[in-house]
Scaffold this motif. Structure first.
Motif, PDB file in Angstrom:
ATOM      1  N   LEU A   8       0.830  -1.200   0.000  1.00  0.00           N
ATOM      2  CA  LEU A   8       0.000   0.000   0.000  1.00  0.00           C
ATOM      3  C   LEU A   8       0.861   1.244   0.000  1.00  0.00           C
ATOM      4  N   LEU A   9       1.862   1.205   0.869  1.00  0.00           N
ATOM      5  CA  LEU A   9       2.698   2.379   1.034  1.00  0.00           C
ATOM      6  C   LEU A   9       3.485   2.659  -0.239  1.00  0.00           C
ATOM      7  N   ASN A  10       4.032   1.572  -0.840  1.00  0.00           N
ATOM      8  CA  ASN A  10       4.811   1.768  -2.053  1.00  0.00           C
ATOM      9  C   ASN A  10       3.968   2.340  -3.174  1.00  0.00           C
ATOM     10  N   LEU A  11       2.778   1.774  -3.335  1.00  0.00           N
ATOM     11  CA  LEU A  11       1.930   2.258  -4.418  1.00  0.00           C
ATOM     12  C   LEU A  11       1.476   3.679  -4.132  1.00  0.00           C
ATOM     13  N   TRP A  12       1.267   3.926  -2.863  1.00  0.00           N
ATOM     14  CA  TRP A  12       0.836   5.247  -2.461  1.00  0.00           C
ATOM     15  C   TRP A  12       1.934   6.260  -2.776  1.00  0.00           C
ATOM     16  N   LEU A  13       3.184   5.875  -2.487  1.00  0.00           N
ATOM     17  CA  LEU A  13       4.283   6.786  -2.794  1.00  0.00           C
ATOM     18  C   LEU A  13       4.433   6.939  -4.305  1.00  0.00           C
ATOM     19  N   TRP A 477      -9.591  -6.871 -10.563  1.00  0.00           N
ATOM     20  CA  TRP A 477      -9.765  -6.934  -9.108  1.00  0.00           C
ATOM     21  C   TRP A 477     -10.413  -5.677  -8.540  1.00  0.00           C
ATOM     22  N   ASP A 478     -10.333  -4.547  -9.249  1.00  0.00           N
ATOM     23  CA  ASP A 478     -10.715  -3.278  -8.615  1.00  0.00           C
ATOM     24  C   ASP A 478     -12.217  -3.052  -8.701  1.00  0.00           C
ATOM     25  N   ILE A 479     -12.865  -3.014  -7.541  1.00  0.00           N
ATOM     26  CA  ILE A 479     -14.291  -2.685  -7.462  1.00  0.00           C
ATOM     27  C   ILE A 479     -14.498  -1.571  -6.431  1.00  0.00           C
ATOM     28  N   GLY A 480     -13.452  -0.813  -6.153  1.00  0.00           N
ATOM     29  CA  GLY A 480     -13.584   0.238  -5.143  1.00  0.00           C
ATOM     30  C   GLY A 480     -13.797  -0.337  -3.755  1.00  0.00           C
ATOM     31  N   GLY A 481     -13.296  -1.555  -3.524  1.00  0.00           N
ATOM     32  CA  GLY A 481     -13.421  -2.187  -2.211  1.00  0.00           C
ATOM     33  C   GLY A 481     -12.496  -1.524  -1.201  1.00  0.00           C
ATOM     34  N   PRO A 485      -8.893   1.857  -3.405  1.00  0.00           N
ATOM     35  CA  PRO A 485      -8.627   3.156  -4.020  1.00  0.00           C
ATOM     36  C   PRO A 485      -7.237   3.702  -3.705  1.00  0.00           C
ATOM     37  N   VAL A 486      -6.672   3.264  -2.585  1.00  0.00           N
ATOM     38  CA  VAL A 486      -5.359   3.782  -2.203  1.00  0.00           C
ATOM     39  C   VAL A 486      -4.284   3.319  -3.197  1.00  0.00           C
ATOM     40  N   LEU A 487      -4.593   2.249  -3.941  1.00  0.00           N
ATOM     41  CA  LEU A 487      -3.613   1.727  -4.892  1.00  0.00           C
ATOM     42  C   LEU A 487      -3.630   2.460  -6.232  1.00  0.00           C
ATOM     43  N   THR A 488      -4.656   3.242  -6.484  1.00  0.00           N
ATOM     44  CA  THR A 488      -4.811   3.803  -7.830  1.00  0.00           C
ATOM     45  C   THR A 488      -5.297   5.237  -7.776  1.00  0.00           C
ATOM     46  N   PRO A 489      -4.729   6.136  -8.571  1.00  0.00           N
ATOM     47  CA  PRO A 489      -5.317   7.456  -8.688  1.00  0.00           C
ATOM     48  C   PRO A 489      -6.715   7.328  -9.292  1.00  0.00           C
ATOM     49  N   PRO A 490      -7.690   8.178  -8.942  1.00  0.00           N
ATOM     50  CA  PRO A 490      -7.570   9.365  -8.106  1.00  0.00           C
ATOM     51  C   PRO A 490      -7.774   9.114  -6.619  1.00  0.00           C
ATOM     52  N   LEU A 491      -7.363   7.957  -6.155  1.00  0.00           N
ATOM     53  CA  LEU A 491      -7.432   7.628  -4.733  1.00  0.00           C
ATOM     54  C   LEU A 491      -8.845   7.719  -4.186  1.00  0.00           C
ATOM     55  N   ALA A 492      -9.808   7.422  -5.029  1.00  0.00           N
ATOM     56  CA  ALA A 492     -11.199   7.308  -4.608  1.00  0.00           C
ATOM     57  C   ALA A 492     -11.903   6.485  -5.666  1.00  0.00           C
ATOM     58  N   SER A 493     -12.829   5.640  -5.237  1.00  0.00           N
ATOM     59  CA  SER A 493     -13.624   4.873  -6.182  1.00  0.00           C
ATOM     60  C   SER A 493     -12.714   4.100  -7.140  1.00  0.00           C
ATOM     61  N   VAL A 494     -13.175   3.874  -8.380  1.00  0.00           N
ATOM     62  CA  VAL A 494     -12.422   3.126  -9.391  1.00  0.00           C
ATOM     63  C   VAL A 494     -12.032   4.121 -10.486  1.00  0.00           C
ATOM     64  N   PRO A 495     -10.765   4.121 -10.894  1.00  0.00           N
ATOM     65  CA  PRO A 495     -10.345   5.113 -11.898  1.00  0.00           C
ATOM     66  C   PRO A 495     -11.245   5.093 -13.133  1.00  0.00           C
ATOM     67  N   GLY A 496     -11.689   6.273 -13.528  1.00  0.00           N
ATOM     68  CA  GLY A 496     -12.545   6.385 -14.709  1.00  0.00           C
ATOM     69  C   GLY A 496     -14.004   6.063 -14.449  1.00  0.00           C
ATOM     70  N   HIS A 497     -14.307   5.588 -13.231  1.00  0.00           N
ATOM     71  CA  HIS A 497     -15.686   5.156 -12.964  1.00  0.00           C
ATOM     72  C   HIS A 497     -16.151   5.700 -11.610  1.00  0.00           C
ATOM     73  N   PHE A 498     -15.764   6.917 -11.311  1.00  0.00           N
ATOM     74  CA  PHE A 498     -16.057   7.494 -10.002  1.00  0.00           C
ATOM     75  C   PHE A 498     -17.550   7.444  -9.687  1.00  0.00           C
ATOM     76  N   LEU A 499     -17.875   6.808  -8.587  1.00  0.00           N
ATOM     77  CA  LEU A 499     -19.242   6.726  -8.082  1.00  0.00           C
ATOM     78  C   LEU A 499     -20.207   6.015  -9.023  1.00  0.00           C
ATOM     79  N   ASP A 500     -19.672   5.234  -9.968  1.00  0.00           N
ATOM     80  CA  ASP A 500     -20.542   4.487 -10.886  1.00  0.00           C
ATOM     81  C   ASP A 500     -20.871   3.131 -10.263  1.00  0.00           C
ATOM     82  N   PRO A 501     -22.140   2.902  -9.902  1.00  0.00           N
ATOM     83  CA  PRO A 501     -22.474   1.651  -9.197  1.00  0.00           C
ATOM     84  C   PRO A 501     -22.240   0.388 -10.025  1.00  0.00           C
TER      85      PRO A 501
END
Ligand code: NAG
Ligand code: NAG
Ligand code: NAG
Ligand code: NAG
Ligand code: NAG
Ligand code: NAG
Ligand code: NAG
Ligand code: NAG
Ligand code: NAG
Ligand code: NAG
Ligand code: NAG
Ligand code: NAG
Length: 572
Positions: A8-13, A477-481, A485-501
């Protein structure tokens, strides 16, 4: 868990060059204030730290080293609090609370969970919650520690253990909600607190389940990843596995490269077995159904390479096997193909001795200084009794095994659960065990009843909560679980799919809970998981179908195998 957090830390950096949109909103004069907020606090509770961060794009966390969790980053303007709670029975914990600006608050509340036994406020996962517009809370669970050191369990006459078990989560949810309501009243807002959510994976999954079991009124929707719900059995199972590998360097031990060899062998055999037309798609979706034989990699002569010995084969088989004690299966084995992903086993520098710490500090505190727990001999000589004691003692009352969720369901509560099918830290089959127990206990065996409040999504090929860091397998693997989000920008939700259920499981939960007018309208039948190929930036996607459905490649449409649109979720 150290490897996970290092990841987490590495990806975050690595991601820290990302510059999110800056929201510049005025300070909320008088609201983010110790004296005015504190009127709702129970006795023994006070605001330890308070910052009104006006500019956005901030990093925020503990001012001293947080042994468990990195800071939140790139957070918008916020009122940030740290609250200390002391209570009866030696309770003493802290929680962090982010209160977004009144204009951006969506009237909801989100509590995020912890990982392993790592003690600390999970600021990192609070950051994404804030970006959804949620008031977001996390507790340190009553201690400060990395995940593999458990001696804190002796503190405060075992009060620290009970805080970890359930009290800190429950208390911080209640108190943080009161502070949230108070804050938005003080801002002069007419907005009131609407729904309350949980998101957590692993220990965080257990915490969310425990909370809806003990206080079903406190949450409206919970996103539960790979829950370590059965702690009283999970920890001795880990000891059993660790003892098979023990001692480090001995005949039964496999180091990382040998485990990787076994994993790659098994995945090579298993991938085509569950791929369309037997053509490998890079995902071992249902490893438990795979046919393979480790004899193919058994060493036949000394000096042979690319093989494992008879003793090592026994070790791998013990990892896969159901754990039987007194003639009863007591815990499921780990899925084949996940050998390399269990950090308890192969990383002697961090967590190999984690289960011994459990015996010393959680289970037999009176023997904390005894040499009995310096290796696995005593455990192996007394396995059935020690396991029996663990079940009986249930340290910290942490196990989340009340399968009667009817109080939660009856008030409209929703559960979305997910679990990677290649998880050997909390074996994937643990989630099947939880689901079928709730089906029997709460839903009277009716899958229609389950469907109305509890959705389970297996994530084919995913490891424990996250992509498998051991093998760099390219699976969606990414479903905004929780934590994702900490692994991928924009560090919220799923990249390109912000708040898309359709893509974001937490957004799917918000939508599902928020359909009081038309129940079931947005009941999530499938969620699209995605990932990226670092080389090409191509997105690979696949639908996760709500259990018991499974994604099936449609040979008539014959679309690209790596695109979700090529797959269906047929009725079973
Ligand atoms: C956010 O902060 C980072 C690090 O301090 C900085 O490089 C970046 O330019 C900032 N972005 C904005 C939008 O202010
Ligand atoms: C808030 O007030 C309490 C009670 O007066 C005090 O103990 C605490 O230190 C204050 N916190 C801050 C951040 O000033
Ligand atoms: C985390 O943020 C706090 C400010 O909230 C700062 O004091 C601390 O140094 C930061 N920690 C790290 C590791 O960046
Ligand atoms: C949860 O916290 C609330 C508020 O402090 C308290 O009333 C309740 O008894 C707690 N529940 C449990 C099961 O401890
Ligand atoms: C809040 O509600 C009151 C009463 O309905 C109304 O008078 C006031 O204008 C509202 N304030 C805001 C900021 O909307
Ligand atoms: C050992 O011999 C068996 C039986 O002939 C064979 O299946 C297996 O592949 C051999 N092992 C290796 C590592 O070659
Ligand atoms: C486990 O390892 C840690 C760190 O190396 C060490 O501090 C601790 O004493 C060990 N615990 C046991 C039970 O051996
Ligand atoms: C197994 O049986 C023994 C003897 O009755 C008992 O002490 C122990 O607790 C049992 N263990 C488990 C895990 O059931
Ligand atoms: C809940 O649904 C209503 C009606 O569609 C909508 O106005 C509201 O914004 C939703 N609330 C949230 C928090 O999504
Ligand atoms: C990414 O795509 C490239 C080009 O198609 C391929 O060579 C590589 O193996 C892929 N990487 C992964 C992790 O699948
Ligand atoms: C495959 O796709 C076609 C066209 O979209 C559809 O008519 C058919 O029902 C699908 N087949 C299955 C087995 O779902
Ligand atoms: C997923 O659900 C959506 C919305 O109900 C539906 O349109 C779509 O066809 C479903 N996808 C699959 C693969 O079943």
């Amino acid at each position: 868990m150290a490897p996970l957090l290092a990841l987490l830390l590495n990806l975050w950096l690595a991601n820290s060059a990302f510059a999110g949109p800056t929201i510049k909103l005025a300070r909320q004069a008088g609201a983010c204030d110790n004296t005015t907020l504190s009127t709702v606090l129970p006795s023994g509770t006070y605001i330890e730290r308070l910052n009104d961060l006006p500019n956005g794009n901030e990093t925020y966390g503990d001012p001293f080293p947080n042994l468990g969790y990195p800071n939140a980053t790139f957070i918008p303007a916020v009122c940030a609090l740290t609250v200390r709670v002391t209570g009866p029975d030696n309770s003493d914990y802290r929680f962090g609370l982010f209160l977004p600006r009144e204009q951006t608050w969506n009237r909801n509340f989100l509590a995020v969970g912890n990982y392993g036994q790592a003690g600390g406020i999970n600021w990192a996962d609070m950051g994404p919650g804030l970006k959804y517009g949620m008031a977001t809370v996390s507790t340190d669970t009553g201690h400060s520690s990395p995940g593999n050191v458990l001696d804190w369990a002796l503190e405060r006459n075992r009060g620290a253990l009970r805080d970890w078990g359930y009290r800190a989560v429950n208390g911080s949810i209640h108190i943080a909600k009161a502070l949230t309501t108070r804050y938005y009243t003080l801002t002069g807002s007419n907005k009131t607190l609407d729904k309350s959510y949980w998101s957590g994976c692993s220990t965080g999954g257990r915490q969310g389940l425990k909370q809806i079991q003990i206080e079903p009124e406190s949450l409206d929707g919970v996103l539960i990843g790979a829950p370590a719900w059965d702690t009283k059995r999970l920890f001795p199972w880990i000891a059993n596995i660790a003892s098979s590998f023990s001692p480090i360097g001995g005949p039964t031990y496999l180091d990382f490269s040998q485990l990787l060899f076994v994993t790659q062998y098994i995945r090579g055999i298993c991938d085509p077995q569950d791929s369309p037309a037997g053509i490998p798609d890079g995902v071992v979706s249902w490893p438990e159904e795979c046919n393979f034989n480790l004899n193919a990699i058994r060493c036949n002569s000394t000096g042979q390479t690319n093989c494992i010995t008879d003793a090592q084969i026994e070790t791998v088989l013990s990892l896969h096997a159901d754990y039987v004690i007194n003639g009863t299966t007591i815990f499921p084995g780990a899925p084949p193909g996940a050998e390399v992903t269990n950090p308890y086993i192969f990383d002697p520098s961090s967590i190999t001795n984690f289960s011994l710490e459990y015996f010393k500090y959680f289970l037999y505190p009176d023997e904390a200084n005894s040499p009995l727990w310096s290796n696995f001999s005593h455990f192996l000589d007394n396995e059935a009794a020690i396991f029996g004691h663990s079940i009986e003692a249930n340290p910290g009352q942490a196990t989340a095994d009340n399968f009667d969720l009817s109080a939660f369901r009856n008030r409209g509560g929703k559960v979305i659960m997910y679990h990677g099918t290649e998880d050997s830290t909390v074996p994937t089959a643990e989630t099947a065990r939880f689901y079928s127990s709730v089906l029997t206990t709460t839903a009277g065996g009716s899958s229609a009843t389950m469907d109305s409040f509890f959705k389970l999504f297996y994530v084919p090929g995913m490891g424990h909560c996250f992509p498998d860091s051991g093998t760099e397998q390219y699976v969606p693997w990414d479903i905004g679980g929780a934590g994702q989000p900490v692994l991928t920008p924009p560090l919220a939700s799923v990249p390109g799919h912000f708040l898309d259920p359709q893509y974001d499981a937490l957004a799917a939960l918000f939508a599902w809970v928020n359909t009081t007018g038309t129940p079931g309208e947005r009941n999530p039948h499938n969620i699209t998981a995605v990932t990226w190929n670092a080389t090409t930036s191509a997105e690979k996607s696949r639908p996760l179908c709500a259990f018991p459905r499974r994604a099936v490649y449609n040979t008539t449409r014959a679309g690209p195998i790596d695109q979700a649109t090529s797959w269906d979720c047929p009725t079973v």
